[in-house]
Design an enzyme around this catalytic site. Structure first.
Site, PDB file in Angstrom:
ATOM      1  N   HIS A  63      -0.883  11.365   0.213  1.00 54.94           N
ATOM      2  CA  HIS A  63       0.004  11.902   1.241  1.00 54.94           C
ATOM      3  C   HIS A  63       1.359  11.199   1.266  1.00 54.94           C
ATOM      4  O   HIS A  63       2.298  11.694   1.892  1.00 54.94           O
ATOM      5  CB  HIS A  63      -0.673  11.874   2.622  1.00 54.94           C
ATOM      6  CG  HIS A  63      -0.712  10.546   3.296  1.00 54.94           C
ATOM      7  ND1 HIS A  63      -1.799   9.707   3.268  1.00 54.94           N
ATOM      8  CD2 HIS A  63       0.223   9.897   4.043  1.00 54.94           C
ATOM      9  CE1 HIS A  63      -1.555   8.611   3.966  1.00 54.94           C
ATOM     10  NE2 HIS A  63      -0.326   8.700   4.450  1.00 54.94           N
ATOM     11  N   ASP A  93      -7.234  10.928  -1.249  1.00 61.25           N
ATOM     12  CA  ASP A  93      -5.928  10.452  -0.791  1.00 61.25           C
ATOM     13  C   ASP A  93      -5.418   9.300  -1.641  1.00 61.25           C
ATOM     14  O   ASP A  93      -4.827   8.345  -1.129  1.00 61.25           O
ATOM     15  CB  ASP A  93      -5.973  10.042   0.683  1.00 61.25           C
ATOM     16  CG  ASP A  93      -4.577   9.984   1.310  1.00 61.25           C
ATOM     17  OD1 ASP A  93      -3.656  10.633   0.759  1.00 61.25           O
ATOM     18  OD2 ASP A  93      -4.392   9.296   2.322  1.00 61.25           O
ATOM     19  N   SER A 169       0.724   3.178   4.757  1.00 59.87           N
ATOM     20  CA  SER A 169      -0.089   4.026   3.886  1.00 59.87           C
ATOM     21  C   SER A 169       0.192   3.732   2.411  1.00 59.87           C
ATOM     22  O   SER A 169       1.349   3.695   1.980  1.00 59.87           O
ATOM     23  CB  SER A 169       0.212   5.496   4.160  1.00 59.87           C
ATOM     24  OG  SER A 169      -0.186   5.869   5.447  1.00 59.87           O
TER      25      SER A 169
END
Length: 321
Positions: A63, A93, A169
C-alpha cells in the site's frame, strides 16, 4: 557532621533500564542506516522501507507503493534516488523495490518463528513527517490474522505495542538482536498500543517468489464458494468437529475442480486431511506449494456421500499487480 556521598550506588532497576536502553540503541544502530523513506512520484503518498541486500533490494508495503512502477528513495544519510518496483503482493501487503543508488547499509531478516510474547520489539520509520523515528515496546501476540486490501487473510501477523503512525508503514520491526522480525503494516484506529507487522518469514517468502517469478504464485482450482453451516449429521459421519464449511456455488469449465469431478452444491470438508471451516481456510490451504501436485480433497456430494477425490491445482492467473 554528616557528609554527602557523591558516588551513590546505582540502583539495580537503574542498571536494568540502562541495559534495556543499550539493547534498543544497539539494535537501532545496526538496522537504522538500512531504513529509507519511500515516496510515490506525483502525489504525497509516502512510507518507509528497508534494504535487505547490498545490491539495493528494499522491502516495503504494497500500500506504500500502490500501483507505482518507480518511487523516490531517501536514505538515512541524506542521499536521494529512485527505485524500480520489482513486484508487489496485495494479499500480504508486501512489495519489493530495487534502488538505483548505493545503499548505506542493509538489514538481516530474522526467523519470526523464534519470537515469543514479551520479546522486545523496535519500530523504525518515517511517521507523520518525523523521519527516522524509533519507538519500542514488546511483542504483544503472535499468530494473528489480518484482512488485506484484497480481502484475503494475512496469516502469522505479529502484534506489538510499539507505537506506529502513518508513514511507519513498510518499515522494519526489529528484535533485540538487531534482526528484522516483521514489516510494519497497520494500526487500529482509535486504539492505543495495538499495531501489526507482517512476519519476516512471510516477507522472506514473498521476496523469494518475486525474485523468481515476478509475483507470488498461488494455487487455483476454479471455484466460487460460500461459507455455510456444516450439518451436524455430516460432521459426525465425516468424523469432523468444525461447525462450518464451504459449499461450491460455481465451477469454471475445464478448471482443476471440474476435471476432478466436483459439482456445484458439493461441500468441501477437507484438503489433504486439513479441515476446511470457511473460505479463508480454503485460500490458506491452496498455496503455491500445491501447484501441479496431486491434492486429496474430501467432499460431501449431492448424493449425500462423503467421497475423496484428487485434483491438481494450477497457478492462479496473475493480474500483474
Amino acid at each position: 557532621m554528616g557528609f554527602i556521598d557523591i558516588n551513590p550506588p546505582v540502583p539495580e532497576d537503574g542498571a536494568l533500564l540502562d541495559a534495556y536502553s543499550e539493547t534498543v540503541a544497539g539494535a537501532v544502530d545496526r538496522v537504522g542506516p538500512a531504513v529509507s523513506r519511500i515516496e510515490r512520484l506525483g502525489d504525497n503518498g509516502h512510507g518507509s522501507g528497508f534494504a535487505i541486500s547490498p545490491d539495493g533490494l528494499i522491502i516495503t508495503n504494497h500500500h506504500v507503493v500502490s500501483d507505482a512502477k518507480t518511487v523516490r528513495i531517501r536514505s538515512a544519510n541524506g542521499a536521494v534516488g529512485q527505485g524500480s518496483v520489482l513486484g508487489r503482493d496485495a494479499d500480504t501487503d508486501v512489495a519489493l523495490v530495487r534502488a538505483d543508488m548505493d545503499v548505506q547499509a542493509w538489514a538481516r531478516l530474522g526467523d519470526s518463528q523464534k519470537l515469543r510474547r514479551g520479546h522486545i520489539a523496535i519500530a523504525i520509520g518515517n511517521p507523520l513527517g518525523f523521519d527516522w523515528s524509533v519507538t519500542s515496546g514488546v511483542v504483544s501476540a503472535l499468530g494473528r490474522s489480518m484482512r488485506s486490501s484484497t480481502g484475503r487473510l494475512i496469516d502469522d501477523v505479529v502484534q506489538t505495542d510499539a507505537a506506529l503512525n502513518p508513514g511507519n508503514s513498510g518499515g522494519p520491526l526489529v528484535s533485540a538482536s538487531g534482526e528484522v522480525v516483521g514489516v510494519n503494516t497497520a494500526v487500529i484506529r482509535g486504539a492505543q498500543g495495538i499495531a501489526f507487522a507482517v512476519a519476516s518469514n512471510t516477507a522472506n517468502f514473498v521476496v523469494s517468489e518475486i525474485l523468481r517469478f515476478g509475483h507470488v504464485r498461488r494455487a487455483f482450482i476454479g471455484i466460487v464458494v460460500d461459507t455455510t453451516a456444516l450439518p451436524r449429521r455430516v460432521a459426525v459421519k465425516a468424523g469432523m468437529t468444525q461447525e462450518t464449511t464451504v459449499r461450491i456455488r460455481r465451477i469454471d469449465a475445464g478448471s482443476p475442480a471440474d476435471k476432478a469431478g466436483l459439482k456445484e452444491g458439493d461441500f468441501i470438508l477437507a484438503i489433504d486431511g486439513q479441515p476446511v471451516g470457511g473460505a479463508d481456510d480454503l485460500i490458506r490451504l491452496l498455496d503455491g506449494t500445491r501447484i501441479g501436485k496431486d491434492t486429496p480433497i474430501s467432499v460431501y456430494d449431492l448424493d449425500s456421500r462423503i467421497v475423496d477425490r484428487v485434483l491438481v491445482p494450477a497457478a492462479r492467473p496473475h493480474n500483474g499487480a
